[in-house]
Scaffold this motif. Structure first.
Motif, PDB file in Angstrom:
ATOM      1  N   PRO A  37      -3.349   0.490  11.459  1.00 56.57           N
ATOM      2  CA  PRO A  37      -2.279   1.390   9.941  1.00 56.57           C
ATOM      3  C   PRO A  37      -2.599   1.505   8.823  1.00 56.57           C
ATOM      4  N   THR A  38      -1.042   2.361   8.283  1.00 58.47           N
ATOM      5  CA  THR A  38      -1.531   3.255   6.659  1.00 58.47           C
ATOM      6  C   THR A  38      -0.371   2.551   6.093  1.00 58.47           C
ATOM      7  N   VAL A  39      -1.015   1.587   4.812  1.00 60.46           N
ATOM      8  CA  VAL A  39      -0.480   1.843   3.633  1.00 60.46           C
ATOM      9  C   VAL A  39      -0.884   2.479   2.567  1.00 60.46           C
ATOM     10  N   ALA A  40       0.839   2.539   2.051  1.00 60.15           N
ATOM     11  CA  ALA A  40       0.815   3.807   0.816  1.00 60.15           C
ATOM     12  C   ALA A  40       0.849   3.002  -0.310  1.00 60.15           C
ATOM     13  N   SER A  41       0.733   2.532  -1.437  1.00 60.60           N
ATOM     14  CA  SER A  41       0.957   1.861  -2.242  1.00 60.60           C
ATOM     15  C   SER A  41       1.350   2.918  -3.571  1.00 60.60           C
ATOM     16  N   LEU A  42       2.655   2.951  -4.290  1.00 64.47           N
ATOM     17  CA  LEU A  42       3.429   4.113  -4.422  1.00 64.47           C
ATOM     18  C   LEU A  42       3.979   3.068  -5.865  1.00 64.47           C
ATOM     19  N   PHE A  43       3.322   3.146  -6.923  1.00 63.28           N
ATOM     20  CA  PHE A  43       3.304   2.559  -8.132  1.00 63.28           C
ATOM     21  C   PHE A  43       3.490   3.492  -9.333  1.00 63.28           C
ATOM     22  N   TYR A  44       5.265   3.282  -8.687  1.00 65.82           N
ATOM     23  CA  TYR A  44       5.226   4.026 -10.706  1.00 65.82           C
ATOM     24  C   TYR A  44       5.855   3.529 -12.076  1.00 65.82           C
ATOM     25  N   GLU A  45       4.734   1.810 -12.158  1.00 69.39           N
ATOM     26  CA  GLU A  45       5.456   1.226 -12.742  1.00 69.39           C
ATOM     27  C   GLU A  45       3.351   0.378 -13.481  1.00 69.39           C
ATOM     28  N   ALA A  46       3.677  -0.114 -14.426  1.00 72.48           N
ATOM     29  CA  ALA A  46       2.019  -0.787 -14.866  1.00 72.48           C
ATOM     30  C   ALA A  46       2.108  -1.944 -13.621  1.00 72.48           C
ATOM     31  N   SER A  47       1.187  -2.157 -13.369  1.00 76.48           N
ATOM     32  CA  SER A  47       1.320  -3.963 -12.481  1.00 76.48           C
ATOM     33  C   SER A  47      -0.792  -3.677 -12.426  1.00 76.48           C
ATOM     34  N   THR A  48      -1.260  -5.415 -12.284  1.00 76.27           N
ATOM     35  CA  THR A  48      -2.067  -5.733 -11.854  1.00 76.27           C
ATOM     36  C   THR A  48      -2.376  -6.741 -10.701  1.00 76.27           C
ATOM     37  N   ARG A  49      -1.301  -7.550 -10.852  1.00 76.91           N
ATOM     38  CA  ARG A  49      -1.521  -8.850 -10.278  1.00 76.91           C
ATOM     39  C   ARG A  49      -0.960  -8.191  -8.171  1.00 76.91           C
ATOM     40  N   THR A  50      -0.376  -7.616  -8.184  1.00 74.04           N
ATOM     41  CA  THR A  50       0.822  -7.018  -7.423  1.00 74.04           C
ATOM     42  C   THR A  50       0.089  -6.052  -6.602  1.00 74.04           C
ATOM     43  N   ARG A  51       0.168  -5.439  -7.411  1.00 78.95           N
ATOM     44  CA  ARG A  51      -0.839  -4.151  -6.779  1.00 78.95           C
ATOM     45  C   ARG A  51      -2.220  -4.672  -6.258  1.00 78.95           C
ATOM     46  N   ALA A  52      -2.507  -5.241  -6.744  1.00 77.33           N
ATOM     47  CA  ALA A  52      -4.672  -5.621  -6.598  1.00 77.33           C
ATOM     48  C   ALA A  52      -3.824  -6.587  -5.027  1.00 77.33           C
ATOM     49  N   SER A  53      -2.982  -7.204  -5.081  1.00 80.04           N
ATOM     50  CA  SER A  53      -3.200  -8.058  -4.695  1.00 80.04           C
ATOM     51  C   SER A  53      -2.528  -7.390  -2.895  1.00 80.04           C
ATOM     52  N   PHE A  54      -1.889  -6.296  -2.948  1.00 78.46           N
ATOM     53  CA  PHE A  54      -0.708  -5.655  -1.699  1.00 78.46           C
ATOM     54  C   PHE A  54      -2.230  -4.921  -1.564  1.00 78.46           C
ATOM     55  N   GLU A  55      -2.679  -4.229  -2.610  1.00 81.43           N
ATOM     56  CA  GLU A  55      -4.142  -3.333  -1.984  1.00 81.43           C
ATOM     57  C   GLU A  55      -5.381  -4.100  -1.096  1.00 81.43           C
ATOM     58  N   ILE A  56      -5.094  -4.938  -1.208  1.00 82.09           N
ATOM     59  CA  ILE A  56      -6.105  -6.285  -0.585  1.00 82.09           C
ATOM     60  C   ILE A  56      -5.804  -7.440   0.626  1.00 82.09           C
ATOM     61  N   ALA A  57      -4.483  -6.823   0.585  1.00 78.53           N
ATOM     62  CA  ALA A  57      -3.726  -8.134   1.885  1.00 78.53           C
ATOM     63  C   ALA A  57      -4.136  -6.794   2.988  1.00 78.53           C
ATOM     64  N   ALA A  58      -3.573  -5.151   2.534  1.00 77.80           N
ATOM     65  CA  ALA A  58      -3.669  -5.062   3.298  1.00 77.80           C
ATOM     66  C   ALA A  58      -4.967  -4.261   4.020  1.00 77.80           C
ATOM     67  N   LEU A 290      -1.245 -12.603  -2.399  1.00 77.31           N
ATOM     68  CA  LEU A 290      -2.371 -12.726  -0.935  1.00 77.31           C
ATOM     69  C   LEU A 290      -1.977 -12.301   0.264  1.00 77.31           C
ATOM     70  N   TYR A 291      -1.597 -13.949   0.500  1.00 76.01           N
ATOM     71  CA  TYR A 291      -1.488 -14.430   2.025  1.00 76.01           C
ATOM     72  C   TYR A 291      -0.088 -13.680   2.182  1.00 76.01           C
ATOM     73  N   VAL A 292       0.643 -13.928   1.429  1.00 72.40           N
ATOM     74  CA  VAL A 292       2.754 -13.833   1.543  1.00 72.40           C
ATOM     75  C   VAL A 292       3.133 -12.361   1.897  1.00 72.40           C
ATOM     76  N   ARG A 293       1.597 -11.234   1.431  1.00 73.25           N
ATOM     77  CA  ARG A 293       1.901  -9.984   2.034  1.00 73.25           C
ATOM     78  C   ARG A 293       1.039  -9.696   3.187  1.00 73.25           C
ATOM     79  N   MET A 294       0.354 -10.671   2.975  1.00 73.95           N
ATOM     80  CA  MET A 294      -0.660  -9.882   4.104  1.00 73.95           C
ATOM     81  C   MET A 294       0.087 -10.293   5.503  1.00 73.95           C
ATOM     82  N   ALA A 295       1.443 -12.084   5.638  1.00 77.36           N
ATOM     83  CA  ALA A 295       2.085 -11.833   6.450  1.00 77.36           C
ATOM     84  C   ALA A 295       3.416 -10.706   6.144  1.00 77.36           C
TER      85      ALA A 295
END
Ligand code: NCD
Length: 305
Positions: A37-58, A290-295
């Motif tokens: 599947p394809t996951v699009a990450s659309l961040f209109y605001e600054a983020s380090t951990r949440t964004r990285a966490s979602f992208e690595i999880a995907a 990371l694991y919660v976002r994968m789940a």
């Protein structure tokens, strides 16, 4: 669950299903999503951990990740959220992870995508909610205490501007926690008591509350438009948590500290406490994220076939 916008309507059963899967993933189980599947990450605001966490999880569940940086995409040319949604639908995206400075933006996107198979995950919308943060906090608490029922939790700091606080209030209350919000009146207004929590302004009362957990929030200066507190120094003096808090506690009391990050070290929490792993769950929260976002991704992909 087609989308995850809020924790308000997350019941115990579906939450526990996600946490169980997250725990299995944390223990080394490998689970891949069907059909790349394809996951699009659309961040209109600054983020380090949440964004990285979602992208690595995907990536870890075998999804393609496309990063739609609003600064570099047509959003920058004035494209509306609705038009961005239509574009994503036409490109065959399966899930959009969205962070936006406006409260309600994630729900809006989900409504635009209502007639498609695309799921939306709210990665933080303004002052409103941040559901995956609450889920990872809940996992971190359960790993430590087993159960949340009747646990006494204080959420300390800038509750008014905190989406983390709101998502946690809903979810922790579903699991039977007793919650007190503590902070200066402009940041913790009495109106919060309508959410079924206690409101307290005097930091000195914390040590007598028989707490199990302290959730410390970042002072969110970027969202404070009207000088709600006199100065950061004064805030730190009256509401900053440091080792002194533990001196007055009975030795056998087990108190753990959570903080969603990013941490203003030395302001809402002292430098030493952040890294003191006998009390701080802060580093654990990041890995659980990371694991919660994968789940969550797997759950939504499984339902939106
Ligand atoms: C939180 C956020 O962005 O809402 N951080 C995060 O997701 N890691 C909390 C905060 O910004 O203070």
């Amino acid at each position: 669950m087609k989308s995850l916008i809020s924790t308000k309507n997350l019941d115990k059963k579906s939450t526990e299903k996600i946490l169980k899967q997250a725990q299995e993933l944390a223990s080394g189980k490998e689970i891949l999503a069907n059909g790349k599947p394809t996951v699009a990450s659309l961040f209109y605001e600054a983020s380090t951990r949440t964004r990285a966490s979602f992208e690595i999880a995907a990536q870890k569940i075998g999804a393609n990740v496309i990063n739609l940086d609003p600064k570099l995409s047509s959003v920058n040319k004035g494209e509306s959220l609705d038009d961005t949604a239509k574009t994503l639908a036409n490109l065959g995206v399966n899930i959009v992870v969205v962070r936006h400075p406006s409260s309600g933006a994630a729900l809006r996107l989900a409504k635009c995508l209502m007639h498609t198979q695309i799921g939306v995950i709210n990665a933080g919308d303004g002052m409103n909610e941040h559901p995956t943060q609450a889920l990872l906090d809940l996992l971190s608490i359960k790993q430590e205490y087993g159960d949340v029922e009747n646990k006494k939790i204080a959420i300390v700091g800038d509750c008014l501007h905190s989406r983390v606080a709101k998502s946690n209030i809903y979810l922790l209350k579903t699991f039977g926690a007793e919650i007190t919000l503590l902070g200066p009146p402009p940041l913790v207004p009495e109106a919060f008591s309508s959410m079924g929590v206690k409101v307290e302004h005097d930091f000195k009362k914390l040590s007598a509350m028989n707490l199990d957990l302290l959730m410390i929030l970042r002072l969110q200066k970027e969202r404070q438009f009207s000088g709600l507190i006199p100065s950061t120094r004064e805030y730190r003096r009256y509401y900053g948590l440091d080792e002194n808090f533990f001196i007055n506690l009975p030795k056998q009391r087990k108190i753990r500290i959570l903080h969603p990050g990013p941490v203003n070290r030395g302001i809402e929490i002292s430098e030493d406490l952040v890294d003191n792993e006998t009390v701080s769950l802060i580093h654990k929260q990041v890995s659980n994220g990371l694991y919660v976002r994968m789940a969550v991704l797997l759950e939504i992909l499984g339902n939106n076939k």
